[in-house]
Design an enzyme around this catalytic site. Structure first.
Site, short mmCIF file in Angstrom:
data_model
loop_
_atom_site.label_atom_id
_atom_site.label_comp_id
_atom_site.label_asym_id
_atom_site.label_seq_id
_atom_site.Cartn_x
_atom_site.Cartn_y
_atom_site.Cartn_z
CB VAL A 40 -0.92 -0.01 1.25
CG1 VAL A 40 -1.67 1.30 1.40
CG2 VAL A 40 -1.88 -1.17 1.16
CE1 TYR A 42 8.82 18.64 -10.59
CE2 TYR A 42 8.93 17.43 -12.64
CZ TYR A 42 8.34 18.39 -11.86
OH TYR A 42 7.30 19.09 -12.33
CB ALA A 52 1.95 11.84 -5.43
CG HIS A 87 6.12 42.14 8.53
ND1 HIS A 87 6.91 42.07 7.40
CD2 HIS A 87 6.84 42.79 9.47
CE1 HIS A 87 8.06 42.68 7.66
NE2 HIS A 87 8.04 43.12 8.91
#
EC number: 1.8.1.4
Lengths: 476, 575
Positions: free
Chosen positions: B122, B270, B417, B545
């Site tokens: 899985v 990638y 994914a 900020h």
């Protein structure tokens, strides 16, 4: 109209703001027109924003002699806002870099030359060499007269260029041509990516480097070793200092303003800081016959004079802990628990003080080995902070230059520094009324008078003299 | 594929999810926002703004009704249509990767009786051999890099002695993370009552399939709808011999069994880029082999250039571009790995490399064999299952196959994914009676180098081409990390954010970020694209900020849009 010239002959950045040209660049457009004819173009510092007046060269994407085509990045410029790639507007060869990485130039000033063909690189180089004399490091926009002078000299400078080329070829041939085991009879060089980068950066011809990596591959340390050999460094210990300094004196561009390197800035900061400490000096003449004899005897075992002196000083400090103390806040002082002898070494135009830690506890052979290691690391710029900033007492030796006495500045955060002069034969009167010949050296200790007083130093020097004059303890 | 989504969920709350989604769907007039990751812990968050007080009380009550709902779930959709319509399941998903998982979760939400078939473990590629373990390695490499950068440490006033690492320790971290996430994933499926069927799934005909180890022991089941989510495997070009030791794919590399002194990485996308980050941080030297003329071909050219300057040039990396690795022979008998390079265009031999290892990162190939596609007259294209924009499978005659969908890497639309998961959710929306088309241009992608690269939408050249074709103007805005307080505090001023937009209507076409935490920063832009938020509106959104998010704030504000703010955001809210 001048605008169109500019855009044609210049480089514009990828940012659309490049149209904000500064007047400095516009002013010498006529010269440029001529240069277009000569097929050597100038690359200007572009204006990357409307407020930009000067830019810093972050890095040259291309190196001298490399081919570049239109639209390719040539240089990375840091403006007041961001780093930007500057692209070439022409095909050609990057002939000469005028403003090196890390330096700044005014918008519109020439930062490099672009030749149309390979043959013209030499021509451009000569143009560079004649112009570089008149261009200071923080390059202001060149005045009209400068630029035209460059142009005037061009025909005659071909001679200069050819000698330069000649020189270059001689020097590369001189590197020798060790056949590479993994290189099909020396035709091909197998070198790791970092070795290649390093070689390019250090200007080493890989064809002459013997590889020690797997299957005879050239790795980074081989390139570093090649530099060392060609640099003539060689010897261990104190001799390193001499050769490095000597090598440094040549090849300086006179009249140039050079910004401090990181190391120089650090030295500068420390020196100014040292003025806040009230120091005084005490000198002593020490007879070194016995020490010299000992040195001669154990030299072959890799023992260096630096290590011997460091060991002697450390042993004397054991008996006089106050001389090994330091005062940092002006209110208290610390008796340091370790005796760490820092030794000043001139390196690469700067100064660094590798530290022999616990010099009183290590034997002389370990100490010598350790010293050699430190010097190697210092030259490779790989010293870790604890290897150069943990000294409690500093040794500075200029004896190998024949200096008979000098005075050292106390490094902040330590109690004392000892300046060691040359040991040389002297005629001395002895107590029984005769005259004799002895080898002697003068040492001069600078100390922080807030914590170390005259009597302390005197007593320390007396102990040191005793140790050096009867050096049997050094080899224990 | 390497661009990960973070899937960590220690305590899944599927019941709450079940409840709320039902209620919110009933009342939402607009299409619901897409979830890129079906494993979100807080399902309430996304819908809470639409809730009225009555829904709020429903949410509070959900805990008391827990038992009841569980009982319903345990019988796995007994109340749903499947039992009455005669199918074993409403939905069967083949493949329990991130795509299948996302789809399963959403299906249960929709009350479908769901089963998922998995022949391996899985979690699929992402969890076991992709994004997840690679993030563990990259977390290590990032720290290593920082500790080794003396200049960087010094600028903080920190002194660090030489940093070292233990290879096995690093490898264990990656492995443990994958195991943990795999466990979470399995539990989340079990907890909501999805049947996990072990074995290889094969389609036998319309709405009918079998699973098992192959042979006669296989079980035949029927399902109203079937989703193919079988994913992909590393693609190895011919001529390359992978031995798993010196010539490896990402599958092997993630186990980090050894760290070569010199590794060639074939492919600078990638996967290659992330591994170069890991390997160089751990002391290797890297040579990239790229078939195209430029490194990092998938990125916006400007971002690619900057990335090259930061991620390649100063590191112990060199590269060969415009070449194919035509033959790679693993190391044996003391000989190094041999790589033959040929010119990508002329096919002439160019060079030979001898390295310690080679990593093949030339992309991924769909894993669609043995699916039984021939039984329903579907022909794969280069292995990919052809689908339309609604992920409906198209057969050899160009007709839609009813009740059959394909999501994720197997359809090759966008091999990420979270894209697979989003496609799965889109399919579930459709099968539960609501038309839905996923906007792939709103799916972000990220590369987890140090610093990170992320983007969403079009690159500048793509946008220009589109603008030219459709006759609209394109504008570019850029902000630098150098101008951001938080980035400077971290001494990470190197970075750029780039916005490509339409000045005529304020539409965001693409956002590209290179810099610290770029992968986390991109979502403000991707959400804006998904929701159709225009620049003239989003620029009024407030950012804390000092945070890195102000880089995007700055970016949106610097865009020059010719239309004024729409009134929607200006609704006064009493404080």
């Amino acid at each position: 109209m001048s605008h169109s010239h500019l855009l044609r002959s210049s480089f514009i950045p990828t940012a659309p703001t490049s149209l904000h040209r500064r007047s400095a660049a516009v002013s010498h457009a006529p010269t440029r027109t001529q240069q277009i004819q000569s097929k050597i173009r100038e690359i200007f510092m572009p204006a990357l924003s409307s407020t930009m007046t000067e830019g810093k060269i972050v890095s040259w994407v291309k190196s001298e002699g490399e081919k570049l085509s239109k639209g390719e990045s040539v240089v990375v410029v840091e403006s007041d806002k961001a780093d930007m790639d500057v692209e070439s507007f022409y095909d050609g060869y990057l002939a000469a870099i005028i403003v090196d990485e890390g330096l700044s130039a005014a918008v519109g000033s020439t930062i490099a030359l672009l030749a149309e063909s390979e043959e013209e690189i030499a021509l451009a180089l000569s143009q560079k060499s004649s112009s570089s004399a008149s261009s200071p490091v923080s390059v202001p926009a060149p005045s009209d007269s400068d630029a035209s002078k460059v142009f005037d000299e061009m025909p005659s400078s071909e001679e200069v260029a050819s000698t330069q080329v000649l020189n270059a070829s001689v020097s590369s041939a001189g590197l020798g041509s060790a056949a590479h085991p993994a290189s099909e009879g020396g035709k091909r060089v197998v070198a790791s990516p970092y070795a290649k980068k390093l070689a390019k950066y250090l200007g080493v011809d890989l064809r002459g480097v013997v590889g020690s990596g797997p299957n005879g591959r050239v790795v980074a340390k081989d390139v570093e070793a090649a530099v060392k050999v060609s640099g003539g460094g060689g010897g261990a210990g104190a001799t390193v200092v001499a050769s490095e300094v000597a090598a440094k004196s040549s090849g300086v561009k006179l009249g140039s303003v050079v910004p401090f390197t990181t190391m120089q800035s650090a030295v500068s900061r420390n020196m100014v800081e040292s003025l806040a400490v009230p120091t005084f000096r005490v000198g002593y003449t020490i007879t070194t016959d016995a020490l010299d004899a000992l040195y001669k005897k154990i030299k072959s075992k890799g023992v260096t004079m630096t290590a011997l002196l460091a060991k002697a000083a450390a042993l004397a400090l054991v008996k006089h802990p106050v001389v090994n103390s330091s005062c940092r806040d002006g209110k208290s002082f610390t008796y340091n628990s370790h005796i760490n002898i820092a030794v000043a070494v001139a390196i690469d135009g700067g100064l660094i003080t590798p530290v022999l830690q616990d010099a009183d506890k290590s034997d002389i052979y370990t100490l010598s080995r350790k010293w050699k290691e430190l010097v190697d690391k210092a030259r490779a710029k790989q010293l870790q902070p604890n290897e150069y900033n943990t000294g409690t007492f500093t040794l500075s030796n200029l004896g190998m230059f024949g200096v008979d006495r000098f005075d050292a500045i106390l490094p902040p955060g330590t109690g004392a520094i000892m300046a060691v002069g040359a040991s040389q034969p002297s005629i001395v009167g002895t107590k029984d009324g005769r005259i004799g010949m002895k080898t002697q050296m003068q040492v001069n200790v600078t100390a922080d008078h807030r914590v170390i007083y005259g009597a302390d130093l005197a007593a320390f020097l007396q102990t040191l003299a005793k140790i050096i004059e009867d050096p049997k303890d050094l080899t224990l | 594929m390497q661009s990960a989504i973070s899937i960590s969920l220690s305590s899944p709350s599927p019941i709450a999810r079940f409840d709320v989604i039902n209620t919110s769907n009933a009342c939402l007039p607009t299409p619901r926002s897409l979830r890129f990751c079906g494993l979100r812990g807080e399902a309430f968050q996304s819908t809470s703004s639409f809730k009225t007080s009555s829904f709020r009380s429903a949410r509070l009550n959900s805990r008391s009704s827990l038992n009841k709902v569980f009982a319903a779930l345990n019988s796995n959709g007994a109340t749903s249509s499947s039992s009455s319509s005669g199918f074993d399941y409403d939905l069967v998903i083949i493949g329990a990767g991130v795509g299948g998982h996302g789809a399963a979760l959403h299906a249960v939400e929709k009350g479908l009786k769901t089963a998922i078939i998995e022949g391996d473990v899985v979690g699929g590629t992402c969890v076991n051999r992709g994004c997840v373990p690679s993030k563990a390695l990259l977390a290590v490499s990032g720290r290593m890099r920082e500790l080794q950068n003396e200049q960087h440490m010094k600028s903080f006033g920190l002194q660090v002695a030489a940093a070292g690492y233990d290879r096995q320790g690093v490898a264990d971290h990656a492995n443990n993370l994958a195991a943990k996430i795999r466990g979470n994933l399995t539990n989340s499926l079990k907890a909501i009552g999805v049947d996990i069927l072990t074995g290889v799934g094969t389609i036998l005909g319309p709405q009918k399939l079998k699973y098992g180890k192959g042979g006669s022991g296989d079980t035949i089941i029927t399902a109203k709808d079937i989703i193919i989510a079988t994913g992909s495997v590393p693609f190895v070009p011919k001529g390359i011999e992978v031995d798993g030791k010196s010539v490896i794919t990402s599958d092997h590399a993630l186990k980090l069994e050894f760290i070569p002194e010199w590794i060639a990485i074939v492919g600078s996308g990638y996967i290659g880029l992330e591994f170069s980050d890991v390997y160089t941080a751990l002391g290797s030297e890297v040579t990239f082999i790229e078939a195209l003329d430029q490194l990092m071909p998938g990125f916006d050219p400007e971002i690619g250039k900057l990335a090259q300057r930061v991620l390649i040039n100063p590191r112990k990396i060199d590269y060969h571009t415009g070449v194919f690795a035509s033959k790679i022979t693993p190391a044996k008998d003391g000989k190094p790995v041999q790589i033959e390079l040929i010119d990508a265009k002329t096919k002439e031999p160019k060079d030979t490399l001898e390295v310690d290892a080679a990593l093949i990162a030339t992309g991924r190939a769909p894993f669609t064999e043995g699916l039984g596609l021939e039984n329903i007259n579907v022909q794969t294209q280069r292995g990919f299952v052809p689908v339309d924009e609604r992920m409906r499978v198209i057969d050899a005659n160009g007709k839609l196959v009813p009740n059959l969908y394909c999501i994720g890497d197997a359809n090759g639309k966008m091999m990420l994914a979270h894209a697979a998961s989003a496609q799965g959710i889109s399919v579930i929306e459709q099968v539960s009676g609501k038309d839905h088309v996923l906007n792939h241009l709103s799916i972000p992608a990220a590369c987890f180098t140090h610093p990170e690269i992320s983007f969403v939408g079009l690159t500048e050249p793509q946008a220009r081409e589109k603008g030219e074709k459709e006759g609209f103007e394109i504008s570019i805005a850029k902000t630098s990390f150098k101008a951001n307080t938080k980035a400077l505090a971290e001494n990470e001023g190197e970075g750029l954010a780039k916005l490509i937009y339409r000045p005529d209507n304020g539409e965001i076409l693409g956002v590209h970020i290179f810099g610290m935490h770029a992968a986390d920063l991109i979502h403000e832009a991707s959400n804006a694209i998904a929701m159709g938020t225009r620049l003239q509106d989003i620029k009024f959104a407030v950012h804390a900020h000092p945070t890195l998010s102000e880089i995007l704030d700055e970016l949106f504000k610097s865009a020059k849009v010719k239309v004024s703010t729409s009134s929607a955001v200006a609704q006064p809210v009493p404080v």
